[in-house]
Design an enzyme around this catalytic site. Structure first.
Site, PDB file in Angstrom:
ATOM      1  N   LYS A 276      -4.499   2.939   4.047  1.00  0.00           N
ATOM      2  CA  LYS A 276      -3.583   2.333   5.081  1.00  0.00           C
ATOM      3  C   LYS A 276      -3.891   2.854   6.352  1.00  0.00           C
ATOM      4  CE  LYS A 276       0.403   1.730   1.936  1.00  0.00           C
ATOM      5  NZ  LYS A 276       0.574   0.173   1.969  1.00  0.00           N
ATOM      6  N   ARG A 350       2.272  -1.923  -8.924  1.00  0.00           N
ATOM      7  CA  ARG A 350       1.973  -2.902 -10.286  1.00  0.00           C
ATOM      8  C   ARG A 350       1.347  -2.121 -11.244  1.00  0.00           C
ATOM      9  NH1 ARG A 350      -0.707  -7.438  -6.590  1.00  0.00           N
ATOM     10  NH2 ARG A 350       0.547  -6.333  -5.019  1.00  0.00           N
TER      11      ARG A 350
HETATM   12  N1  BES Z   1       4.105   0.269  -0.890  1.00  0.00           N
HETATM   13  C1  BES Z   1       3.478  -0.779  -0.444  1.00  0.00           C
HETATM   14  C2  BES Z   1       4.102  -2.025  -0.030  1.00  0.00           C
HETATM   15  C3  BES Z   1       5.169  -1.783   1.059  1.00  0.00           C
HETATM   16  C4  BES Z   1       4.633  -2.304   2.456  1.00  0.00           C
HETATM   17  C5  BES Z   1       6.589  -1.168   1.159  1.00  0.00           C
HETATM   18  C6  BES Z   1       5.409  -1.743   3.557  1.00  0.00           C
HETATM   19  C7  BES Z   1       7.038  -1.114   2.141  1.00  0.00           C
HETATM   20  C8  BES Z   1       6.668  -1.187   3.290  1.00  0.00           C
HETATM   21  C9  BES Z   1       2.372  -1.347  -1.598  1.00  0.00           C
HETATM   22  O1  BES Z   1       2.145  -0.439  -2.508  1.00  0.00           O
HETATM   23  C10 BES Z   1       1.382  -2.150  -0.990  1.00  0.00           C
HETATM   24  O2  BES Z   1       0.673  -1.345  -0.392  1.00  0.00           O
HETATM   25  N2  BES Z   1       1.008  -3.380  -1.116  1.00  0.00           N
HETATM   26  C11 BES Z   1       0.125  -3.909  -0.536  1.00  0.00           C
HETATM   27  C12 BES Z   1      -0.467  -4.839  -1.815  1.00  0.00           C
HETATM   28  C13 BES Z   1      -1.966  -5.733  -1.209  1.00  0.00           C
HETATM   29  C14 BES Z   1      -2.803  -4.637  -1.171  1.00  0.00           C
HETATM   30  C15 BES Z   1      -1.977  -6.674  -2.368  1.00  0.00           C
HETATM   31  C16 BES Z   1       0.520  -4.663   0.687  1.00  0.00           C
HETATM   32  O3  BES Z   1       1.667  -5.275   0.616  1.00  0.00           O
HETATM   33  O4  BES Z   1       0.083  -4.961   1.766  1.00  0.00           O
HETATM   34 MN    MN Z   2       0.340   0.609  -1.881  1.00  0.00          MN
END
Ligand code: BES
Ligand code: MN
Ligand code: ZN
Length: 499
Positions: A276, A350
């Site tokens: 990230k 997931r």
């Molecule tokens: N934990 C994150 C989602 C999230 C983002 C929660 C911001 C709270 C605040 C999750 O694991 C994630 O990174 N999701 C990705 C999925 C994508 C790679 C398909 C996302 O939402 O960018």
């Molecule tokens: Mn994630």
């Protein structure tokens, strides 16, 4: 680390049947609404006409209007024992859907009184729903996470509801039990990620129910391997702190139904190799909020002795990049045998949920509800305060949303469009872990659906936004961890144990 399972330092709710003016406290909360002209109307039983006239007059003199959420502090008039009187603006009560306007108003007042020890609270009436709302809101507002501060803030310690009789004591006790569990969930979320590894999170599940009739089973990396939990292991591989799984079982005699709760427990989400951006990454300590909600809900449900069997599932892992981390392109075999091509290691929630759902369905509960900070797309679609609710069963989804409405949590129905399944096709494995970016909350839900057999009622709640308040405190919601979904789960369990 010692998870913050001791709630003794938190505030407590009590009931008094003294007259409000005769109740000793540092502050007395008095509900007010706008009246004719620039007048305010004082509500609540137990004041003499002269007392309420004096309070109204003083509040008006310093500019109180009674509008929703307004907090006005005045010196206590003669004859009122409390240190100060606080006018709590309830606004137009006809516009208060479900009592949320009132809960926020009381929440604002309690937060404004941080530093005071004892607050006495007058309710606008003695209806059980009103008293329950005021009890819950005041107790939830008296929260602050001071565990890691040399000089912690001091939220209000004792909240005394001034009622005309003790008939509603059990209503207040229910609020106290649930609010204590919400505070516990908030504590877990707020705990820094260095102090909360996967092993600590499952330990917290144990500690949460030490005094309750709940059994907790824990899987470590070896038993996860033996049972084929490739999703949890794949996500946990990059961390020096190995993954875990906890199962909490509450099975009272005469249980009316069986509810399974599954909570995403990523103790920190760096994204893994699909790392990230740096900005706000610290907030990913809240990526175990689903797990916190499940642990806290099982605690509250067991403490309330609800006649329903509940199984709580907590898959816990830390998503880190390292030489041992999983790579984009890796294929995992999840519990039950479905293979997953990991196209993005940041879609890790997931993967751990796939294993836990696979295990949960084996018990064929009446309903499975999972809760997860699953997608950034949830926040794009619904904003930071409203959770998205998806399901393979319309009645079950409605049941969850009705429970949320009754509990005062904002949740909204979302579809699981069939056409999105094709976007998850993998050339190599049974399914890929990312699908269409458009409707990203929904494609995550469609992925999870793959692990739930047809005919097994299942609901998925995405709380990416609501789990963590990154702005200022408002109403009874503090900054940081909110304890989202605990109240909804308790309400749902209550409803299911009544039919
Ligand atoms: N934990 C994150 C989602 C999230 C983002 C929660 C911001 C709270 C605040 C999750 O694991 C994630 O990174 N999701 C990705 C999925 C994508 C790679 C398909 C996302 O939402 O960018
Ligand atoms: Mn994630
Ligand atoms: Zn995540």
């Amino acid at each position: 680390m010692t998870p913050p399972h001791t709630l003794s330092r938190m505030s407590t709710l009590t009931v008094a049947t003294t007259k409000p003016a005769a109740t000793s406290a540092d502050a007395l909360l008095v509900p007010i609404t706008p009246g004719r002209g620039k007048k305010v109307v004082v509500h609540g039983a137990g004041f003499t006409a002269a007392q309420s006239a004096k309070i109204a007059e003083t509040l008006q003199a310093v500019g109180a209007t009674g509008k929703a959420g307004e907090t006005t502090v005045i010196p206590a008039p003669t004859g009122v024992k409390a240190g100060v009187v606080v006018g709590v603006g309830l606004g137009d009560r006809a516009k208060d859907r479900g009592g949320e306007q009132m809960r926020r108003a009381y929440g604002n007042a309690i937060r404004a009184l941080s530093g005071k020890r004892k607050v006495a609270v007058v309710t606008p009436d003695d209806e059980p729903t009103t008293v329950a709302s005021v009890a819950m809101a005041t107790r939830l507002a008296a929260y602050s996470f001071g565990e890691f501060k040399s000089e912690p803030a001091k939220p209000v310690e004792t909240i005394t509801l001034v009622l005309t009789s003790i008939n509603l004591r059990s209503t207040v006790e229910r609020a106290e039990t649930i609010a204590a569990s919400v505070a516990f969930a908030r504590d877990l979320v707020n705990t820094p990620p260095n102090a909360l590894a996967p092993a600590d999170l499952v330990e917290a599940a144990k500690l949460a129910v030490v005094d309750l009739p709940v059994k907790v089973k824990i899987w470590d990396e070896k038993t996860l391997e033996a049972d084929g939990c490739g999703g949890i292991l794949g996500v946990g591989k990059g961390s020096s702190r190995p993954p875990r799984l906890a199962r909490m079982t509450y099975k009272p005699r005469g249980a009316k139904a069986h509810l399974a709760l599954v909570g995403k427990g990523i103790t920190f989400d760096t994204g893994g190799i699909s790392i990230k951006p740096a900005a706000n990454m610290d907030e990913m300590k809240a990526d175990m909020s689903g797990a916190a909600a499940v642990i806290a809900a099982v605690q509250a449900i067991a403490a309330l002795e609800l006649p329903i069997a509940v199984t709580g599932w907590v898959p816990a892992a830390e998503n880190m990049p390292s030489g041992t981390a999983q790579r984009p392109g890796d294929v995992l075999t999840t519990y039950g045998g479905t293979t997953v091509e990991v196209l993005n290691t940041d879609a890790e929630g997931r993967l751990v949920l796939a294993d836990a759902l696979g295990m949960a369905v084996e018990e064929s509960p009446d309903l499975i509800v999972d809760v997860a900070t699953l997608t950034g797309a949830q926040r794009i679609a619904l904003g930071s305060r409203t959770a998205g609710v998806m399901a393979n069963n319309d009645d079950a989804r409605t049941q969850v949303i009705e429970a949320a409405d009754a509990a005062g949590e904002a949740m909204w129905p979302m579809p699981l469009p069939e056409d999105l399944r094709a976007s998850l096709d993998s050339p190599t494995a049974d399914i890929a872990n990312i699908g269409d970016r458009l409707g990203g909350m929904l494609s995550a839900g469609v992925f999870l659906q793959e692990f739930v057999p047809e005919g097994q009622p299942w609901v998925h709640i995405d709380i990416a936004g609501p789990a963590y308040n990154d702005k200022g405190a408002y109403g009874y919601t503090p900054k940081g961890g909110t304890g989202s979904t605990v109240r909804t789960f308790v309400e749902l369990a209550e409803n299911m144990s009544q039919d």
